[in-house]
Design an enzyme around this catalytic site. Structure first.
Site, PDB file in Angstrom:
ATOM      1  N   ASP A 122      -6.011  12.370  53.197  1.00 49.51           N
ATOM      2  CA  ASP A 122      -5.096  12.595  52.080  1.00 49.51           C
ATOM      3  C   ASP A 122      -3.657  12.387  52.541  1.00 49.51           C
ATOM      4  O   ASP A 122      -3.207  12.993  53.508  1.00 49.51           O
ATOM      5  CB  ASP A 122      -5.268  14.013  51.547  1.00 49.51           C
ATOM      6  CG  ASP A 122      -4.741  14.172  50.128  1.00 49.51           C
ATOM      7  OD1 ASP A 122      -3.839  13.397  49.749  1.00 49.51           O
ATOM      8  OD2 ASP A 122      -5.230  15.063  49.412  1.00 49.51           O
TER       9      ASP A 122
ATOM     10  N   CYS B 255      -9.026  18.085  42.073  1.00 44.49           N
ATOM     11  CA  CYS B 255      -8.034  17.287  42.792  1.00 44.49           C
ATOM     12  C   CYS B 255      -6.644  17.659  42.301  1.00 44.49           C
ATOM     13  O   CYS B 255      -6.303  17.405  41.142  1.00 44.49           O
ATOM     14  CB  CYS B 255      -8.277  15.792  42.603  1.00 44.49           C
ATOM     15  SG  CYS B 255      -7.066  14.825  43.519  1.00 44.49           S
ATOM     16  N   GLY B 256      -5.858  18.257  43.183  1.00 40.54           N
ATOM     17  CA  GLY B 256      -4.527  18.686  42.808  1.00 40.54           C
ATOM     18  C   GLY B 256      -3.535  17.551  42.671  1.00 40.54           C
ATOM     19  O   GLY B 256      -2.740  17.523  41.717  1.00 40.54           O
TER      20      GLY B 256
END
Length: 405
Positions: A298, A102-103
């Site tokens: 997102d 997960c960036g």
């Protein structure tokens, strides 16, 4: 005894968290109350799934969270912290499980891990080195997909992060195993925007710590791309596309990792569109919407997705090393938060140009790249979640949209 003391003495230990967001996408970081886990980081991930998934549901889902909440569990001891390669490990939590990368959460964690000086939370905090000239510190973070090098801007003495400058991380090797892939869409999975009796779409597959199916909005039948798009309609289309991929055994090799079986699953669908934003700091920009896990949307441009999209552009020969690109989400497009900047810093495996075919056999992973992703995260608060033993909900949570009435 007041209410707070009574809840803190509950038989279900309260869970304490730090709350952050990256371009509007939340990260709920558990800092106290999570049970101990054992073994390698992937073994800890498996143990969290089998023994403590109710805690994930309690912390992320209703009534304490919501369907699009995201979480992180700090792990002080992993095989890479023991070897000295990592300062700390992390497990990532979604609405339906545990992602491998997960960036946006990595960017948030970078700031928090520099800011905290509580050695109970981060035992190796004092090992973090910072450069007083550049005012950057480096945190080596062990994620389930591998080791991430997180560079965090700091104040003058390195004791705290600088929220005015972006955090960056260097991805694990990112690659694109499938380009210009034809995906048949069975009749029962088609959506209304797929006009003219179209029975297939063209898409790509790429990996940036997790596998994504990447498709243009116009290819899904949205004539105006992502401009004023109907999210419900887009959700329907991406759900149909993802199901068409997962139901087709001929496509499984596009999301199979050659060395890490735990990574071999399709995590999400990213819908892309062109975006003309003039910025001298980057070579170009684009817009994207990522549907991941169980149809979570997102709010950020998706850090692992940026790495995957950069690797795809590199394989398609439309992006060069050291060429920076701005990746916008629907939120950053409105100016609510800055975009992520993705820059390919070089081939991942060796020094030769992976596009040069020397006649030897190679896989898409041999043509991988390292991508630097940068963005900005901010604190939104802190929280402690408790459970009363009389509560019929128990020590779990629920998703309202999934209830059968």
């Amino acid at each position: 005894m007041d209410i707070k003391q009574r809840l803190l003495q509950s038989e279900n230990k309260p869970i304490s968290c730090i709350e952050m967001h990256t371009c509007g996408e939340p990260t709920r970081i558990i800092i106290d109350g999570y049970p101990d886990l054992h073994g390698t980081l992937l073994e800890q991930r498996a143990e969290a799934k089998t023994k403590y998934d109710h805690i994930r549901e309690r912390v992320l889902l209703e009534p304490r969270g919501h369907y699009d909440m995201y979480g992180a569990i700090l792990r002080a001891r992993t095989e890479l912290t023991v070897s000295g390669e990592a300062h700390i490990g992390v497990l990532f939590m979604t609405n339906d499980g545990y992602s491998t990368m997960c960036g946006h959460a990595t960017i948030a964690l970078g700031r928090f891990l520099v800011d905290t000086h509580d050695l109970r939370i981060f035992p190796r905090r004092n090992e973090i080195k910072y450069d007083p000239h550049t005012r950057y510190a480096v945190v080596n973070l062990h994620a389930p997909c591998g080791l991430l090098r997180v560079t965090v801007p700091t104040n003058e003495d390195g004791s705290a992060s600088d929220p005015q400058r972006p955090v960056s991380f260097v991805s694990v090797p990112s690659f694109a195993p499938g380009i210009n892939t034809t995906i048949p869409i069975p009749t029962h999975l088609r959506w209304s925007e797929l006009h003219d009796d179209r029975a297939e779409v063209q898409a790509a597959f790429a990996y940036g710590g997790a596998f994504y199916c990447i498709v243009k909005a116009t290819e899904l039948g949205f004539a105006n791309g992502l401009k004023a798009v109907n999210l419900e309609a887009l959700n329907c289309a991406t759900r149909g596309l993802k199901s068409a991929v997962l139901d087709n055994p001929n496509l499984t090799h596009h999301y199979k990792h050659s060395t890490e079986p735990e990574m071999s699953f399709l995590y999400g669908v990213i819908v892309t569109d062109n975006m003309n934003v003039e910025d001298e700091a980057v070579s170009g920009s684009e817009l994207g919407v990522c549907y991941f896990a169980a149809e979570e949307i997102d709010r950020s441009p998706t850090g692992s997705g940026v790495a995957a999209r950069a690797a795809l552009a590199y394989r398609e020969d439309t992006r060069a090393v050291n060429q920076s690109w701005a990746y916008h989400s629907l939120v950053s497009r409105l100016g609510i938060g800055p975009p992520f900047i993705g820059t390919i810093i070089g081939p991942a495996m060796n020094d030769k140009n992976p596009r040069e075919d020397d006649g030897s056999s190679s896989t898409s992973e041999d043509m991988g790249v390292r991508v630097k992703v940068e963005g900005q995260a901010y604190y939104t608060g802190f929280s402690t979640y408790s459970v009363e033993k009389e509560d019929p909900l128990g020590d779990s949570g629920f998703a309202f949209r999934n209830l059968s009435v």
